[in-house]
Design an enzyme around this catalytic site. Structure first.
Site, mmCIF file in Angstrom:
data_model
loop_
_atom_site.group_PDB
_atom_site.id
_atom_site.type_symbol
_atom_site.label_atom_id
_atom_site.label_comp_id
_atom_site.label_asym_id
_atom_site.label_seq_id
_atom_site.Cartn_x
_atom_site.Cartn_y
_atom_site.Cartn_z
ATOM 1 N N ARG A 49 3.444 18.624 39.391
ATOM 2 C CA ARG A 49 2.953 18.872 40.739
ATOM 3 C C ARG A 49 2.712 20.371 40.858
ATOM 4 N NH1 ARG A 49 5.957 18.645 46.639
ATOM 5 N NH2 ARG A 49 4.053 19.132 47.796
ATOM 6 N N HIS A 50 1.696 20.743 41.611
ATOM 7 C CA HIS A 50 1.428 22.167 41.824
ATOM 8 C C HIS A 50 2.661 22.868 42.397
ATOM 9 C CE1 HIS A 50 1.236 21.776 46.191
ATOM 10 N NE2 HIS A 50 0.541 20.654 45.979
ATOM 11 N N GLY A 51 2.719 24.192 42.223
ATOM 12 C CA GLY A 51 3.807 24.984 42.784
ATOM 13 C C GLY A 51 3.736 25.034 44.303
ATOM 14 N N GLU A 52 4.820 25.488 44.895
ATOM 15 C CA GLU A 52 4.890 25.578 46.350
ATOM 16 C C GLU A 52 3.752 26.445 46.893
ATOM 17 O OE1 GLU A 52 8.474 26.521 49.288
ATOM 18 O OE2 GLU A 52 7.517 28.357 48.518
ATOM 19 N N GLU B 254 1.824 28.166 50.571
ATOM 20 C CA GLU B 254 2.194 28.695 51.890
ATOM 21 C C GLU B 254 2.323 27.556 52.898
ATOM 22 O OE1 GLU B 254 -0.602 31.771 52.945
ATOM 23 O OE2 GLU B 254 0.045 33.052 51.274
ATOM 24 N N ASN C 278 3.038 24.373 52.220
ATOM 25 C CA ASN C 278 4.259 23.603 51.937
ATOM 26 C C ASN C 278 5.432 24.262 52.644
ATOM 27 O OD1 ASN C 278 3.412 23.061 48.451
ATOM 28 N ND2 ASN C 278 3.033 21.691 50.157
ATOM 29 N N GLU D 30 -5.314 15.433 45.973
ATOM 30 C CA GLU D 30 -4.266 14.919 46.860
ATOM 31 C C GLU D 30 -4.830 13.870 47.808
ATOM 32 O OE1 GLU D 30 -1.503 13.919 47.225
ATOM 33 O OE2 GLU D 30 -0.185 15.498 47.934
ATOM 34 N N GLY E 187 1.782 16.167 45.160
ATOM 35 C CA GLY E 187 2.983 15.387 45.425
ATOM 36 C C GLY E 187 2.757 13.903 45.623
ATOM 37 N N ILE E 188 1.859 13.531 46.520
ATOM 38 C CA ILE E 188 1.665 12.112 46.824
ATOM 39 C C ILE E 188 0.883 11.430 45.708
ATOM 40 C CG2 ILE E 188 0.814 10.451 48.515
ATOM 41 C CD1 ILE E 188 3.231 12.298 49.384
#
Length: 186
Positions: A10-13, A15, A17, A86, A146-147
Site C-alpha cells: 500500500r502507498h505510504g501515508e 497528508e 490519510n 483506489e 488500502g481498499i
C-alpha cells in the site's frame, strides 16, 4: 482459480490519510512518515529474491511515488495499471471522514466506501480486481491502495486475509500471498 505469487504494497501515508480525508481518485502528497513507510517497504523487498517478478503500480501519484521509493533499486521497469487505482468515493472525494455518516455494523469505516454517493462500490471494485488478477502472467509486486489491496487480498487468500479492520493497514509493510496464504512482512 489459482493466482501467481504476489507481494502487495500500500502507498505510504499521505497528508490526507493523516487528516482522515477520503481520497479515492484525488491525490495528496506523502508525508514524512509516508516516505519512511516506502523506505521500510524497500528494505523488506531488498531482502527477497524477486527474479522473474513483474512490477505493477496504480497510476495515482501517491502509489507511483511509493513505487519509485520502494522499488527503484530493484525493478528495471515499473508498469502502471489503472485497475490498481483506489476505490472511487464519488462525491465524498476530499471530504473529512468526521463529517460523513457512519453506518452501523461491524466495520463502519468500510461501509462508508460502499455508501459514498456516486462512488464505485465494492461490487464494481471486485469485478475490476478479478479482471486484473486474471490478466497476470506471472509472479508480481503490486503497489496499490488500502481498499484495493484489501479486495485483491480477499480474492486471493479469502476473507480471513482482511478480517481485522484498520484504517491505515498496510502502510510500511508488505503482504506476501502464495498458494492462497497471506503472510505479513514487517
Amino acid at each position: 482459480m489459482t493466482f501467481p505469487e504476489l507481494y502487495i504494497l500500500r502507498h505510504g501515508e499521505t497528508e490526507w490519510n493523516a487528516e482522515n480525508r477520503m481520497q479515492g481518485a484525488l491525490n495528496s502528497p506523502l508525508t514524512d512518515k509516508g516516505l519512511r513507510d516506502a523506505a521500510r517497504q524497500a528494505a523488506i523487498l531488498n531482502g527477497l529474491d524477486l527474479t522473474g517478478f513483474q512490477f505493477l503500480c496504480s497510476p495515482q501519484g501517491r502509489a507511483f511515488q511509493t513505487a519509485g521509493l520502494a522499488l527503484g533499486r530493484i525493478a528495471a521497469d515499473i508498469h502502471t495499471d489503472d485497475r490498481l487505482r483506489e476505490i472511487g468515493v464519488g462525491d465524498w472525494s476530499g471530504v473529512l471522514r468526521d463529517g460523513l455518516p457512519v453506518p452501523e455494523g461491524k466495520d463502519p469505516f468500510m461501509a462508508q466506501y460502499e455508501i459514498a454517493p456516486s462512488g464505485e462500490g465494492f461490487a464494481r471494485l471486485e469485478v475490476r480486481c478479478r479482471a486484473f488478477l486474471a490478466d497476470l502472467t506471472g509472479p508480481s509486486v503490486l503497489v496499490t491502495h488500502g481498499i484495493t489491496s484489501r479486495m485483491l487480498r480477499s480474492i486471493v487468500a479469502g476473507e480471513g486475509a482482511v478480517s481485522v479492520p484498520t484504517i491505515h493497514g498496510g502502510q510500511g509493510c508488505v503482504y506476501h500471498l502464495k498458494d492462497g496464504v497471506q503472510k505479513l512482512l514487517e
